[in-house]
Write a protein that holds these residues in place. Structure first.
Motif, PDB file in Angstrom:
ATOM      1  N   GLU A 208      19.614  40.525  69.872  1.00  0.00           N
ATOM      2  CA  GLU A 208      20.043  41.890  69.592  1.00  0.00           C
ATOM      3  C   GLU A 208      21.566  41.943  69.447  1.00  0.00           C
ATOM      4  O   GLU A 208      22.309  41.545  70.346  1.00  0.00           O
ATOM      5  CB  GLU A 208      19.603  42.825  70.717  1.00  0.00           C
ATOM      6  CG  GLU A 208      18.100  43.005  70.823  1.00  0.00           C
ATOM      7  CD  GLU A 208      17.520  43.837  69.690  1.00  0.00           C
ATOM      8  OE1 GLU A 208      18.291  44.550  69.010  1.00  0.00           O
ATOM      9  OE2 GLU A 208      16.295  43.750  69.475  1.00  0.00           O
ATOM     10  N   ALA A 209      21.996  42.447  68.296  1.00  0.00           N
ATOM     11  CA  ALA A 209      23.429  42.551  68.019  1.00  0.00           C
ATOM     12  C   ALA A 209      23.662  43.796  67.170  1.00  0.00           C
ATOM     13  O   ALA A 209      23.624  43.746  65.941  1.00  0.00           O
ATOM     14  CB  ALA A 209      23.932  41.305  67.289  1.00  0.00           C
ATOM     15  N   ALA A 210      23.875  44.922  67.836  1.00  0.00           N
ATOM     16  CA  ALA A 210      24.143  46.185  67.143  1.00  0.00           C
ATOM     17  C   ALA A 210      25.610  46.186  66.714  1.00  0.00           C
ATOM     18  O   ALA A 210      26.485  46.730  67.390  1.00  0.00           O
ATOM     19  CB  ALA A 210      23.832  47.364  68.050  1.00  0.00           C
TER      20      ALA A 210
ATOM     21  N   GLN B   1      27.977  40.011  60.456  1.00  0.00           N
ATOM     22  CA  GLN B   1      27.052  41.039  59.996  1.00  0.00           C
ATOM     23  C   GLN B   1      25.622  40.580  60.237  1.00  0.00           C
ATOM     24  O   GLN B   1      25.338  39.377  60.305  1.00  0.00           O
ATOM     25  CB  GLN B   1      27.246  41.317  58.499  1.00  0.00           C
ATOM     26  CG  GLN B   1      28.605  41.889  58.133  1.00  0.00           C
ATOM     27  CD  GLN B   1      28.806  41.990  56.640  1.00  0.00           C
ATOM     28  OE1 GLN B   1      28.128  41.334  55.851  1.00  0.00           O
ATOM     29  NE2 GLN B   1      29.757  42.813  56.236  1.00  0.00           N
ATOM     30  N   ILE B   2      24.734  41.554  60.359  1.00  0.00           N
ATOM     31  CA  ILE B   2      23.308  41.269  60.454  1.00  0.00           C
ATOM     32  C   ILE B   2      22.630  41.781  59.181  1.00  0.00           C
ATOM     33  O   ILE B   2      23.151  42.683  58.523  1.00  0.00           O
ATOM     34  CB  ILE B   2      22.692  41.920  61.717  1.00  0.00           C
ATOM     35  CG1 ILE B   2      22.980  43.432  61.748  1.00  0.00           C
ATOM     36  CG2 ILE B   2      23.205  41.242  62.959  1.00  0.00           C
ATOM     37  CD1 ILE B   2      22.293  44.165  62.880  1.00  0.00           C
ATOM     38  N   PRO B   3      21.486  41.148  58.838  1.00  0.00           N
ATOM     39  CA  PRO B   3      20.774  40.106  59.569  1.00  0.00           C
ATOM     40  C   PRO B   3      21.304  38.707  59.270  1.00  0.00           C
ATOM     41  O   PRO B   3      21.910  38.461  58.228  1.00  0.00           O
ATOM     42  CB  PRO B   3      19.355  40.248  59.032  1.00  0.00           C
ATOM     43  CG  PRO B   3      19.544  40.684  57.614  1.00  0.00           C
ATOM     44  CD  PRO B   3      20.733  41.615  57.652  1.00  0.00           C
ATOM     45  N   ALA B   4      21.048  37.829  60.201  1.00  0.00           N
ATOM     46  CA  ALA B   4      21.203  36.390  59.998  1.00  0.00           C
ATOM     47  C   ALA B   4      19.944  35.743  60.535  1.00  0.00           C
ATOM     48  O   ALA B   4      19.410  36.173  61.559  1.00  0.00           O
ATOM     49  CB  ALA B   4      22.437  35.856  60.712  1.00  0.00           C
ATOM     50  N   LEU B   5      19.478  34.732  59.835  1.00  0.00           N
ATOM     51  CA  LEU B   5      18.229  34.065  60.221  1.00  0.00           C
ATOM     52  C   LEU B   5      18.505  32.582  60.435  1.00  0.00           C
ATOM     53  O   LEU B   5      19.020  31.903  59.540  1.00  0.00           O
ATOM     54  CB  LEU B   5      17.167  34.234  59.130  1.00  0.00           C
ATOM     55  CG  LEU B   5      15.805  33.588  59.411  1.00  0.00           C
ATOM     56  CD1 LEU B   5      15.092  34.309  60.544  1.00  0.00           C
ATOM     57  CD2 LEU B   5      14.937  33.588  58.149  1.00  0.00           C
TER      58      LEU B   5
ATOM     59  N   GLU C 181      33.327  45.242  68.751  1.00  0.00           N
ATOM     60  CA  GLU C 181      33.665  43.836  68.568  1.00  0.00           C
ATOM     61  C   GLU C 181      32.771  42.901  69.373  1.00  0.00           C
ATOM     62  O   GLU C 181      32.420  41.811  68.907  1.00  0.00           O
ATOM     63  CB  GLU C 181      35.131  43.600  68.955  1.00  0.00           C
ATOM     64  CG  GLU C 181      36.125  44.258  68.003  1.00  0.00           C
ATOM     65  CD  GLU C 181      35.982  43.739  66.585  1.00  0.00           C
ATOM     66  OE1 GLU C 181      35.937  42.505  66.402  1.00  0.00           O
ATOM     67  OE2 GLU C 181      35.901  44.559  65.656  1.00  0.00           O
ATOM     68  N   ALA C 182      32.396  43.289  70.579  1.00  0.00           N
ATOM     69  CA  ALA C 182      31.570  42.412  71.407  1.00  0.00           C
ATOM     70  C   ALA C 182      30.224  42.133  70.732  1.00  0.00           C
ATOM     71  O   ALA C 182      29.721  41.003  70.766  1.00  0.00           O
ATOM     72  CB  ALA C 182      31.352  43.027  72.789  1.00  0.00           C
ATOM     73  N   GLU C 183      29.656  43.153  70.106  1.00  0.00           N
ATOM     74  CA  GLU C 183      28.383  42.963  69.414  1.00  0.00           C
ATOM     75  C   GLU C 183      28.564  42.120  68.158  1.00  0.00           C
ATOM     76  O   GLU C 183      27.731  41.260  67.850  1.00  0.00           O
ATOM     77  CB  GLU C 183      27.774  44.329  69.056  1.00  0.00           C
ATOM     78  CG  GLU C 183      27.324  45.140  70.253  1.00  0.00           C
ATOM     79  CD  GLU C 183      26.176  44.464  70.988  1.00  0.00           C
ATOM     80  OE1 GLU C 183      25.100  44.301  70.398  1.00  0.00           O
ATOM     81  OE2 GLU C 183      26.366  44.086  72.161  1.00  0.00           O
ATOM     82  N   ARG C 184      29.648  42.343  67.432  1.00  0.00           N
ATOM     83  CA  ARG C 184      29.910  41.528  66.237  1.00  0.00           C
ATOM     84  C   ARG C 184      30.173  40.072  66.601  1.00  0.00           C
ATOM     85  O   ARG C 184      29.800  39.159  65.864  1.00  0.00           O
ATOM     86  CB  ARG C 184      31.074  42.117  65.438  1.00  0.00           C
ATOM     87  CG  ARG C 184      30.707  43.400  64.693  1.00  0.00           C
ATOM     88  CD  ARG C 184      31.797  43.841  63.750  1.00  0.00           C
ATOM     89  NE  ARG C 184      32.896  44.482  64.439  1.00  0.00           N
ATOM     90  CZ  ARG C 184      32.940  45.776  64.758  1.00  0.00           C
ATOM     91  NH1 ARG C 184      31.918  46.578  64.454  1.00  0.00           N
ATOM     92  NH2 ARG C 184      33.985  46.299  65.368  1.00  0.00           N
ATOM     93  N   ASP C 185      30.796  39.874  67.740  1.00  0.00           N
ATOM     94  CA  ASP C 185      31.072  38.505  68.178  1.00  0.00           C
ATOM     95  C   ASP C 185      29.794  37.715  68.428  1.00  0.00           C
ATOM     96  O   ASP C 185      29.782  36.479  68.313  1.00  0.00           O
ATOM     97  CB  ASP C 185      31.932  38.511  69.444  1.00  0.00           C
ATOM     98  CG  ASP C 185      33.382  38.886  69.168  1.00  0.00           C
ATOM     99  OD1 ASP C 185      33.798  38.832  67.988  1.00  0.00           O
ATOM    100  OD2 ASP C 185      34.088  39.238  70.140  1.00  0.00           O
ATOM    101  N   LYS C 186      28.712  38.392  68.790  1.00  0.00           N
ATOM    102  CA  LYS C 186      27.442  37.700  69.004  1.00  0.00           C
ATOM    103  C   LYS C 186      26.963  37.005  67.728  1.00  0.00           C
ATOM    104  O   LYS C 186      26.288  35.973  67.785  1.00  0.00           O
ATOM    105  CB  LYS C 186      26.360  38.688  69.451  1.00  0.00           C
ATOM    106  CG  LYS C 186      26.549  39.288  70.820  1.00  0.00           C
ATOM    107  CD  LYS C 186      25.401  40.240  71.113  1.00  0.00           C
ATOM    108  CE  LYS C 186      25.536  40.951  72.450  1.00  0.00           C
ATOM    109  NZ  LYS C 186      24.419  41.892  72.673  1.00  0.00           N
ATOM    110  N   VAL C 187      27.319  37.601  66.589  1.00  0.00           N
ATOM    111  CA  VAL C 187      26.844  37.091  65.299  1.00  0.00           C
ATOM    112  C   VAL C 187      27.806  36.070  64.715  1.00  0.00           C
ATOM    113  O   VAL C 187      27.434  35.266  63.865  1.00  0.00           O
ATOM    114  CB  VAL C 187      26.640  38.256  64.302  1.00  0.00           C
ATOM    115  CG1 VAL C 187      25.931  37.790  63.034  1.00  0.00           C
ATOM    116  CG2 VAL C 187      25.835  39.383  64.952  1.00  0.00           C
ATOM    117  N   ALA C 188      29.054  36.070  65.171  1.00  0.00           N
ATOM    118  CA  ALA C 188      30.094  35.236  64.572  1.00  0.00           C
ATOM    119  C   ALA C 188      29.731  33.760  64.571  1.00  0.00           C
ATOM    120  O   ALA C 188      30.108  33.012  63.662  1.00  0.00           O
ATOM    121  CB  ALA C 188      31.419  35.456  65.299  1.00  0.00           C
TER     122      ALA C 188
END
Length: 216
Positions: A31-33, A52-56, A38-45
């Motif tokens: 989960e990365a809203a 950005q989401i989605p990433a698979l 920034e903390a949520e975006r950092d999960k995807v980095a």
């Protein structure tokens, strides 16, 4: 075989999650809203430098981004699920056309619509005007699609494809389904069928329920 989706409820990861649900393969969601900071975006980095989401993350560790590309790939990788016309199928051209149209003409609007200060700066009047104009642009694009497609039970015939899942999700975004049904009533009827698929009943309720503005 297991997939990992970086996404969030009510986001562009939902059609990817829906496709994986219909395919019936195991997957987990990180989960990365990303709109929450920034903390949520950092999960995807770590998997997508655009944050950005989605990433698979594929079973072999390869990473895919871009929702349309992911959906097309999943349909091709899992032909047993029959979620897209295969190369050589007479429906393939229109499938690719609309799979590209949704992100290019509609989904792309949300980069500025969700954060109008990206183009308007701190001017509230300019931000409001961007909101108004992007709403009208999105509605006009749905209307253009409505005028160029002849749906059957689903958008490309009698069986649902990843295109149906994509439109069912993006049409939930602002300006929401009420406006969508006004400008694209035939496609809207198809989306109600997608909403009602028994295989996805629990999924929609969890990942993108119709609440508040999100009317069906």
């Amino acid at each position: 075989m297991s997939y990992t989706v970086y996404g969030a409820a009510g986001s562009g990861s939902v059609p990817v999650e829906a496709a994986l649900t219909l395919i019936g393969v195991p997957y987990r969601v990180v989960e990365a809203a990303t709109w929450e900071g920034e903390a949520e975006r950092d999960k995807v980095a770590e998997v997508n430098p655009m944050r950005q989401i989605p990433a698979l993350v594929l079973p072999d560790g390869e990473v895919m981004t871009e929702s349309a590309a992911i959906l097309i790939w999943l349909a091709e990788r899992h032909p047993e699920a029959a979620l897209g016309p295969e190369p050589g199928d007479p429906l393939r051209a229109q499938f690719l056309r609309w799979m590209a149209f949704v992100p290019a003409a509609i989904y792309a609007m949300y980069w500025v619509r969700d954060t109008p200060s990206r183009l308007a700066g701190d001017d509230p009047k300019a931000q409001a005007e961007i909101g108004r104009r992007t709403s009208e642009r999105i509605a006009d694009c749905w209307a253009k699609m409505e005028s160029q497609i002849t749906p059957g039970r689903f958008l490309l015939g009698d069986e649902p494809t990843v295109l149906d899942l994509y439109v069912a999700t993006v049409s939930r975004f602002n300006p929401h389904r009420r406006r969508f049904h006004e400008v694209a009533p035939r496609i809207g009827q198809v989306m109600r069928r997608v909403d009602a698929l028994p295989e996805l009943k629990a999924f929609w309720a969890e990942r993108f329920p119709f609440e508040g503005n999100y009317v069906g």
